[in-house]
Design an enzyme around this catalytic site. Sequence first.
Site, PDB file in Angstrom:
ATOM      1  N   GLN A 215      86.683 132.286 -73.265  1.00 26.22           N
ATOM      2  CA  GLN A 215      85.500 131.933 -72.478  1.00 26.22           C
ATOM      3  C   GLN A 215      84.602 130.952 -73.208  1.00 26.22           C
ATOM      4  O   GLN A 215      83.900 130.148 -72.584  1.00 26.22           O
ATOM      5  CB  GLN A 215      84.732 133.187 -72.065  1.00 26.22           C
ATOM      6  CG  GLN A 215      84.212 134.059 -73.182  1.00 26.22           C
ATOM      7  CD  GLN A 215      85.198 135.121 -73.649  1.00 26.22           C
ATOM      8  OE1 GLN A 215      86.402 134.975 -73.501  1.00 26.22           O
ATOM      9  NE2 GLN A 215      84.675 136.195 -74.211  1.00 26.22           N
TER      10      GLN A 215
ATOM     11  N   ASN B  80      91.547 133.088 -82.650  1.00 27.77           N
ATOM     12  CA  ASN B  80      92.730 133.899 -82.380  1.00 27.77           C
ATOM     13  C   ASN B  80      93.619 133.232 -81.338  1.00 27.77           C
ATOM     14  O   ASN B  80      93.353 132.108 -80.886  1.00 27.77           O
ATOM     15  CB  ASN B  80      92.331 135.317 -81.968  1.00 27.77           C
ATOM     16  CG  ASN B  80      91.528 135.328 -80.672  1.00 27.77           C
ATOM     17  OD1 ASN B  80      91.560 134.405 -79.863  1.00 27.77           O
ATOM     18  ND2 ASN B  80      90.778 136.411 -80.462  1.00 27.77           N
TER      19      ASN B  80
ATOM     20  N   GLN C 212      95.254 135.870 -99.216  1.00 31.57           N
ATOM     21  CA  GLN C 212      95.471 135.383 -97.855  1.00 31.57           C
ATOM     22  C   GLN C 212      95.945 136.490 -96.919  1.00 31.57           C
ATOM     23  O   GLN C 212      95.642 136.481 -95.726  1.00 31.57           O
ATOM     24  CB  GLN C 212      96.460 134.212 -97.865  1.00 31.57           C
ATOM     25  CG  GLN C 212      95.932 132.978 -98.564  1.00 31.57           C
ATOM     26  CD  GLN C 212      94.584 132.529 -98.030  1.00 31.57           C
ATOM     27  OE1 GLN C 212      94.451 132.140 -96.873  1.00 31.57           O
ATOM     28  NE2 GLN C 212      93.550 132.586 -98.876  1.00 31.57           N
TER      29      GLN C 212
ATOM     30  N   HIS D  19      93.311 138.324 -94.741  1.00 34.90           N
ATOM     31  CA  HIS D  19      92.745 137.787 -93.506  1.00 34.90           C
ATOM     32  C   HIS D  19      93.155 138.580 -92.278  1.00 34.90           C
ATOM     33  O   HIS D  19      92.345 138.828 -91.383  1.00 34.90           O
ATOM     34  CB  HIS D  19      93.195 136.326 -93.308  1.00 34.90           C
ATOM     35  CG  HIS D  19      92.353 135.332 -94.040  1.00 34.90           C
ATOM     36  ND1 HIS D  19      91.114 134.940 -93.610  1.00 34.90           N
ATOM     37  CD2 HIS D  19      92.592 134.634 -95.169  1.00 34.90           C
ATOM     38  CE1 HIS D  19      90.614 134.045 -94.447  1.00 34.90           C
ATOM     39  NE2 HIS D  19      91.488 133.837 -95.405  1.00 34.90           N
TER      40      HIS D  19
ATOM     41  N   GLU E 237     100.255 125.957 -94.889  1.00 32.62           N
ATOM     42  CA  GLU E 237      98.838 125.633 -94.713  1.00 32.62           C
ATOM     43  C   GLU E 237      98.191 125.449 -96.083  1.00 32.62           C
ATOM     44  O   GLU E 237      97.509 124.453 -96.332  1.00 32.62           O
ATOM     45  CB  GLU E 237      98.157 126.765 -93.947  1.00 32.62           C
ATOM     46  CG  GLU E 237      96.661 126.578 -93.768  1.00 32.62           C
ATOM     47  CD  GLU E 237      95.992 127.819 -93.216  1.00 32.62           C
ATOM     48  OE1 GLU E 237      94.850 127.687 -92.720  1.00 32.62           O
ATOM     49  OE2 GLU E 237      96.571 128.920 -93.278  1.00 32.62           O
ATOM     50  N   HIS E 238      98.383 126.417 -96.963  1.00 36.57           N
ATOM     51  CA  HIS E 238      97.914 126.337 -98.346  1.00 36.57           C
ATOM     52  C   HIS E 238      99.121 126.442 -99.258  1.00 36.57           C
ATOM     53  O   HIS E 238      99.906 127.387 -99.138  1.00 36.57           O
ATOM     54  CB  HIS E 238      96.977 127.496 -98.704  1.00 36.57           C
ATOM     55  CG  HIS E 238      95.886 127.758 -97.711  1.00 36.57           C
ATOM     56  ND1 HIS E 238      96.000 128.706 -96.700  1.00 36.57           N
ATOM     57  CD2 HIS E 238      94.646 127.220 -97.592  1.00 36.57           C
ATOM     58  CE1 HIS E 238      94.881 128.721 -96.001  1.00 36.57           C
ATOM     59  NE2 HIS E 238      94.046 127.838 -96.506  1.00 36.57           N
TER      60      HIS E 238
ATOM     61  N   ASP F 234      88.840 127.695-100.042  1.00 33.43           N
ATOM     62  CA  ASP F 234      88.227 128.359 -98.895  1.00 33.43           C
ATOM     63  C   ASP F 234      86.712 128.199 -98.897  1.00 33.43           C
ATOM     64  O   ASP F 234      86.084 128.222 -97.830  1.00 33.43           O
ATOM     65  CB  ASP F 234      88.565 129.853 -98.909  1.00 33.43           C
ATOM     66  CG  ASP F 234      89.970 130.142 -98.408  1.00 33.43           C
ATOM     67  OD1 ASP F 234      90.554 129.276 -97.739  1.00 33.43           O
ATOM     68  OD2 ASP F 234      90.475 131.238 -98.692  1.00 33.43           O
TER      69      ASP F 234
ATOM     70  N   GLU G 250     109.294  91.638 -68.698  1.00 33.03           N
ATOM     71  CA  GLU G 250     109.044  93.020 -68.287  1.00 33.03           C
ATOM     72  C   GLU G 250     108.843  93.132 -66.775  1.00 33.03           C
ATOM     73  O   GLU G 250     108.487  94.202 -66.281  1.00 33.03           O
ATOM     74  CB  GLU G 250     107.815  93.565 -69.022  1.00 33.03           C
ATOM     75  CG  GLU G 250     108.049  93.715 -70.523  1.00 33.03           C
ATOM     76  CD  GLU G 250     106.903  94.416 -71.237  1.00 33.03           C
ATOM     77  OE1 GLU G 250     105.853  94.660 -70.600  1.00 33.03           O
ATOM     78  OE2 GLU G 250     107.072  94.747 -72.429  1.00 33.03           O
TER      79      GLU G 250
ATOM     80  N   HIS H 159     100.701  89.977 -64.917  1.00 38.41           N
ATOM     81  CA  HIS H 159     100.122  89.926 -66.254  1.00 38.41           C
ATOM     82  C   HIS H 159     100.032  88.477 -66.736  1.00 38.41           C
ATOM     83  O   HIS H 159      99.032  88.044 -67.304  1.00 38.41           O
ATOM     84  CB  HIS H 159     100.977  90.738 -67.239  1.00 38.41           C
ATOM     85  CG  HIS H 159     100.782  92.216 -67.159  1.00 38.41           C
ATOM     86  ND1 HIS H 159     101.016  92.936 -66.002  1.00 38.41           N
ATOM     87  CD2 HIS H 159     100.370  93.115 -68.099  1.00 38.41           C
ATOM     88  CE1 HIS H 159     100.769  94.208 -66.231  1.00 38.41           C
ATOM     89  NE2 HIS H 159     100.369  94.342 -67.497  1.00 38.41           N
TER      90      HIS H 159
END
Length: 447
Positions: A196, A224, A269, A272, A338-339, A372, A426, A431
């Site tokens: 939302q 998430n 990590q 998390h 990612e890391h 971080d 083309e 054009h």
Amino acid sequence: MTTLLSRSDLRGGVPAPAELRSMLPRAEMNVDAVVEKVRPIIDDVRDRGVEAVLEYGERFDRVRSESVRVPTAALREALEATDPQVRAALETSIERARTVHADQRRTDTTTQVVPGGTVTERWVPVARVGLYAPGGLAVYPSSVVMNVVPAQAAGVEGLVVCSPPQQEFDGRPHPLILAAAALLGVDEVWAVGGAQAVALLAYGGTDTDGTPLDPVDTVTGPGNVFVTAAKRVLRGRIGIDSEAGTTEIGILADHTADPVHVAADLISQAEHDPSAASVLVTTSPELADAVDAELATQVGTTKHDERIRTALSGPQSGTILVADLDAGIAVVDAYAAEHLEIQTADASAVAARIRNAGAIFVGPHSPVSLGDYCAGSNHVLPTGGCARHSSGLSVQTFLRGIHVVDYSEDALREVADRVVALAEAEDLPAHGQAVAARFGNRREWVK
């Protein structure tokens, strides 16, 4: 000893890239399965605006806010009530992030293609941006810093921080989110989370007191799977930074690594989320054994031991043994973490050979936790192997390159026959005619 990390042995040889990618541990995030669940939410927010948002807050966050926009006075109050040590830490994080991101700002460039003909690339910031700060298992004022700083460095004028309403804080986001916004000079914070939030940022609305909530052009920040699914559905109406997945750490280590450090970083990590991924790639079976022993000891001392155990023992985590560093580099490049930490002899040289990672942390004194919070780098990074083709959040995320073409009559005349030739090749003769019209529709201009 029962070990948390599963173990794979690739010392006999590293498979071809396609096979290797498919066999590596990876967190599962089925965004497609969630897309159809968020569509009705998005449509409802589009049609009913803030009333729908407040109802979803009551349903999902167990609190109904009085309004979406948090009063500016509440931001100041949250900052004044912040623990001085936490405030000082946030100020350090902001200062270092601003130092790094200030150097990322691009400058306009004008290229003279021919006499009388130039192309200028202008870098123009997005006008208005929505910055999402999660509020689920943990609170992330650091994510406010990581989103706001590059947007400000890019010159974005309109910034909105969105974070879920909290039952224990009277339907407002966590006070540390408000304090971070205040420190950064952001005065527009919305108490809304989940799909939302992305929908309201995309469509805008009117708050309960009649205040307009203007839509944004781009939405950035981790969230998430429902936030990610909403980003996917609304992409096009809004720009997005990425479809962020669960956090992950890869560590490439040899016999010189300290198992205490390696275990602590894997745990950091895993803390998390139960779906977080922690992967160790090592040339040393002895190190792998020592890390297993350290994990058994250290996990029991952590606050979130159940969450950490679930993450470390899941299919998304594990140890991979390789024959040598060349093989290790091939594996971590295929994984595209990612890391990625490099804890080897001559770590800088090894790090220079890595092609695929969201961020690389070199040597024993550059843990992911530093990135971080206070390294100056950005911690909003590509996950799920997307580091093979995508970058983390930066000033460039909030800039658009616009080419400005400026040709004189002589410069156009000089190239007109080439334009016509390509247009006719083309089968787009109009054009070519658009050029011919500039010269009285006569053929004599063609050289």
